[in-house]
Motif scaffolding. Structure first.
Motif, PDB file in Angstrom:
ATOM      1  N   THR A  74       0.833  -1.208   0.000  1.00  0.00           N
ATOM      2  CA  THR A  74       0.000   0.000   0.000  1.00  0.00           C
ATOM      3  C   THR A  74       0.866   1.257   0.000  1.00  0.00           C
ATOM      4  OG1 THR A  74      -1.724  -1.187   1.230  1.00  0.00           O
ATOM      5  CG2 THR A  74      -1.848   1.218   1.200  1.00  0.00           C
ATOM      6  N   ALA A  75       1.982   1.191   0.722  1.00  0.00           N
ATOM      7  CA  ALA A  75       2.906   2.336   0.713  1.00  0.00           C
ATOM      8  C   ALA A  75       3.454   2.554  -0.699  1.00  0.00           C
ATOM      9  CB  ALA A  75       4.051   2.088   1.694  1.00  0.00           C
ATOM     10  N   LEU A  76       3.778   1.447  -1.377  1.00  0.00           N
ATOM     11  CA  LEU A  76       4.308   1.545  -2.738  1.00  0.00           C
ATOM     12  C   LEU A  76       3.228   2.042  -3.697  1.00  0.00           C
ATOM     13  CD1 LEU A  76       6.832   0.989  -4.443  1.00  0.00           C
ATOM     14  CD2 LEU A  76       5.980  -1.337  -4.824  1.00  0.00           C
ATOM     15  N   GLY A  77       1.995   1.521  -3.563  1.00  0.00           N
ATOM     16  CA  GLY A  77       0.902   1.949  -4.420  1.00  0.00           C
ATOM     17  C   GLY A  77       0.549   3.406  -4.217  1.00  0.00           C
ATOM     18  N   THR A  78       0.641   3.872  -2.964  1.00  0.00           N
ATOM     19  CA  THR A  78       0.377   5.279  -2.664  1.00  0.00           C
ATOM     20  C   THR A  78       1.465   6.158  -3.269  1.00  0.00           C
ATOM     21  OG1 THR A  78      -0.708   4.658  -0.577  1.00  0.00           O
ATOM     22  CG2 THR A  78       0.006   6.951  -0.812  1.00  0.00           C
ATOM     23  N   TRP A  79       2.709   5.685  -3.187  1.00  0.00           N
ATOM     24  CA  TRP A  79       3.828   6.417  -3.780  1.00  0.00           C
ATOM     25  C   TRP A  79       3.665   6.515  -5.297  1.00  0.00           C
ATOM     26  CZ3 TRP A  79       9.128   4.184  -5.285  1.00  0.00           C
ATOM     27  CH2 TRP A  79      10.005   5.216  -5.644  1.00  0.00           C
ATOM     28  N   TRP A  80       3.226   5.409  -5.919  1.00  0.00           N
ATOM     29  CA  TRP A  80       2.995   5.404  -7.366  1.00  0.00           C
ATOM     30  C   TRP A  80       1.697   6.123  -7.750  1.00  0.00           C
ATOM     31  CZ3 TRP A  80       4.243  -0.501  -8.193  1.00  0.00           C
ATOM     32  CH2 TRP A  80       5.638  -0.676  -8.204  1.00  0.00           C
ATOM     33  N   ASN A  81       0.870   6.406  -6.743  1.00  0.00           N
ATOM     34  CA  ASN A  81      -0.396   7.104  -6.973  1.00  0.00           C
ATOM     35  C   ASN A  81      -1.306   6.318  -7.926  1.00  0.00           C
ATOM     36  OD1 ASN A  81      -2.083   9.244  -6.381  1.00  0.00           O
ATOM     37  ND2 ASN A  81      -1.339  10.540  -8.046  1.00  0.00           N
ATOM     38  N   LYS A 207      -9.062   3.019  -1.062  1.00  0.00           N
ATOM     39  CA  LYS A 207      -8.248   3.025  -2.281  1.00  0.00           C
ATOM     40  C   LYS A 207      -7.612   1.655  -2.523  1.00  0.00           C
ATOM     41  CE  LYS A 207      -7.275   7.971  -1.863  1.00  0.00           C
ATOM     42  NZ  LYS A 207      -8.391   8.335  -2.742  1.00  0.00           N
ATOM     43  N   ALA A 208      -8.468   0.695  -2.888  1.00  0.00           N
ATOM     44  CA  ALA A 208      -8.020  -0.678  -3.115  1.00  0.00           C
ATOM     45  C   ALA A 208      -6.945  -0.758  -4.192  1.00  0.00           C
ATOM     46  CB  ALA A 208      -9.216  -1.560  -3.483  1.00  0.00           C
ATOM     47  N   ALA A 209      -7.001   0.151  -5.176  1.00  0.00           N
ATOM     48  CA  ALA A 209      -5.997   0.134  -6.247  1.00  0.00           C
ATOM     49  C   ALA A 209      -4.593   0.348  -5.692  1.00  0.00           C
ATOM     50  CB  ALA A 209      -6.319   1.201  -7.284  1.00  0.00           C
ATOM     51  N   ASP A 210      -4.471   1.187  -4.669  1.00  0.00           N
ATOM     52  CA  ASP A 210      -3.165   1.438  -4.056  1.00  0.00           C
ATOM     53  C   ASP A 210      -2.642   0.212  -3.314  1.00  0.00           C
ATOM     54  OD1 ASP A 210      -3.040   3.992  -5.005  1.00  0.00           O
ATOM     55  OD2 ASP A 210      -3.721   4.950  -3.150  1.00  0.00           O
ATOM     56  N   MET A 211      -3.535  -0.734  -2.985  1.00  0.00           N
ATOM     57  CA  MET A 211      -3.119  -1.945  -2.273  1.00  0.00           C
ATOM     58  C   MET A 211      -2.571  -3.016  -3.214  1.00  0.00           C
ATOM     59  SD  MET A 211      -6.293  -2.478   0.370  1.00  0.00           S
ATOM     60  CE  MET A 211      -6.876  -1.156   1.437  1.00  0.00           C
ATOM     61  N   MET A 212      -2.804  -2.887  -4.498  1.00  0.00           N
ATOM     62  CA  MET A 212      -2.483  -3.958  -5.444  1.00  0.00           C
ATOM     63  C   MET A 212      -1.000  -4.357  -5.483  1.00  0.00           C
ATOM     64  SD  MET A 212      -5.187  -3.076  -8.518  1.00  0.00           S
ATOM     65  CE  MET A 212      -4.999  -4.639  -9.372  1.00  0.00           C
ATOM     66  N   PRO A 213      -0.049  -3.423  -5.289  1.00  0.00           N
ATOM     67  CA  PRO A 213       1.361  -3.852  -5.241  1.00  0.00           C
ATOM     68  C   PRO A 213       1.673  -4.810  -4.091  1.00  0.00           C
ATOM     69  CG  PRO A 213       1.217  -1.502  -5.679  1.00  0.00           C
ATOM     70  CD  PRO A 213      -0.159  -1.954  -5.313  1.00  0.00           C
ATOM     71  N   SER A 214       0.739  -4.956  -3.141  1.00  0.00           N
ATOM     72  CA  SER A 214       0.929  -5.915  -2.042  1.00  0.00           C
ATOM     73  C   SER A 214       1.163  -7.324  -2.576  1.00  0.00           C
ATOM     74  CB  SER A 214      -0.294  -5.927  -1.124  1.00  0.00           C
ATOM     75  OG  SER A 214      -0.531  -4.649  -0.574  1.00  0.00           O
ATOM     76  N   LEU A 215       0.621  -7.610  -3.754  1.00  0.00           N
ATOM     77  CA  LEU A 215       0.768  -8.936  -4.337  1.00  0.00           C
ATOM     78  C   LEU A 215       2.213  -9.254  -4.705  1.00  0.00           C
ATOM     79  CD1 LEU A 215      -2.344  -8.769  -6.708  1.00  0.00           C
ATOM     80  CD2 LEU A 215      -2.155 -10.065  -4.584  1.00  0.00           C
TER      81      LEU A 215
END
Length: 230
Positions: A74-81, A207-215
């Motif tokens: 989520t931190a990465l997805g938020t950073w990538w916006n 913001k589920a999209a920001d969570m996607m890098p969790s995979l």
């Protein structure tokens, strides 16, 4: 290989048809009913996500992996916006379309049903799970397209590509798709689906999209685990 994609073609084709039909129905539907349907879908999505977490979390052998995955991802997805970028791609087409596409894609790709279905399709040409998943997708997209328009068909190529990748991996490297790996993906998928449900109900936009890098975290974890032989 082409035969293995039968269920995937049915799923993607159903999504396109459902988008067209839903768009036609939506033009005759009042905002009151659209909002009610969207809220109900959010409630269903939250229930599906909660069930996935409840079922698969006790099966996990890595107690903190999903926590680390969600935090880092989520931190990465938020950073990538990511969430804003997805919404910008659909801007001007329909209010909330980006959120609906993300919800549909997560529901149709990150659960045990589509992943196991892809594995069964690749290894034994058994399309039962993928046909069930396609039926669920058809109903989901039909309702979402009634509220957000024909743009929901954007989810068709995304879901097709995901299933194609999983089927390809299952065909040529099925030792990667182990039960522990599927368990961790299902847990993360459950949290994301539940988050999408809360967003659709306008309770909390997580913001589920920001969570996607969790995979990426469990993928890298199991890849290194396999390379190191531990």
């Amino acid at each position: 290989m082409l035969v293995s994609l039968t269920g995937t073609f049915v799923d993607a084709g159903g999504i396109i048809i459902a988008s067209i039909l839903g768009n036609m129905i939506g033009k005759k539907m009042s905002p009151k009913y659209k909002n009610t349907l969207l809220a109900m879908l959010g409630f269903i999505a939250f229930g599906v996500g909660f069930e996935s977490v409840a079922v698969y979390m006790p099966k996990s052998h890595y107690a903190v992996l999903f926590i680390v995955s969600l935090i880092l991802g989520t931190a990465l997805g938020t950073w990538w916006n990511l969430d804003n970028k997805i919404n910008n791609l659909t801007a001007g087409k329909a209010e909330g379309l980006g959120k609906s596409i993300v919800t549909e894609v997560i529901l149709s790709t990150l659960g045990a049903l589509p992943i196991v279905g892809c594995i069964m399709a690749a290894t034994s040409h058994d399309f039962t799970f993928l046909f069930v998943n396609a039926s669920l997708d058809f109903v989901m997209v039909l309702i979402l397209a009634a509220t957000d328009g024909i743009g929901m068909m954007i989810s068709a190529p995304i879901i097709f590509l995901f299933q194609f990748i999983v089927i390809t991996i299952a065909t040529f490297a099925n030792n990667w798709l182990t039960d522990p790996f599927i368990t961790e993906i299902a847990i993360l998928g459950g949290f994301m689906v539940a988050a999408s449900g809360l967003s659709l109900m306008n309770i909390k936009d997580l913001k589920a999209a920001d969570m996607m890098p969790s995979l990426l975290v469990p993928i890298l974890f199991f890849a290194f685990k396999g390379i190191l032989g531990i």
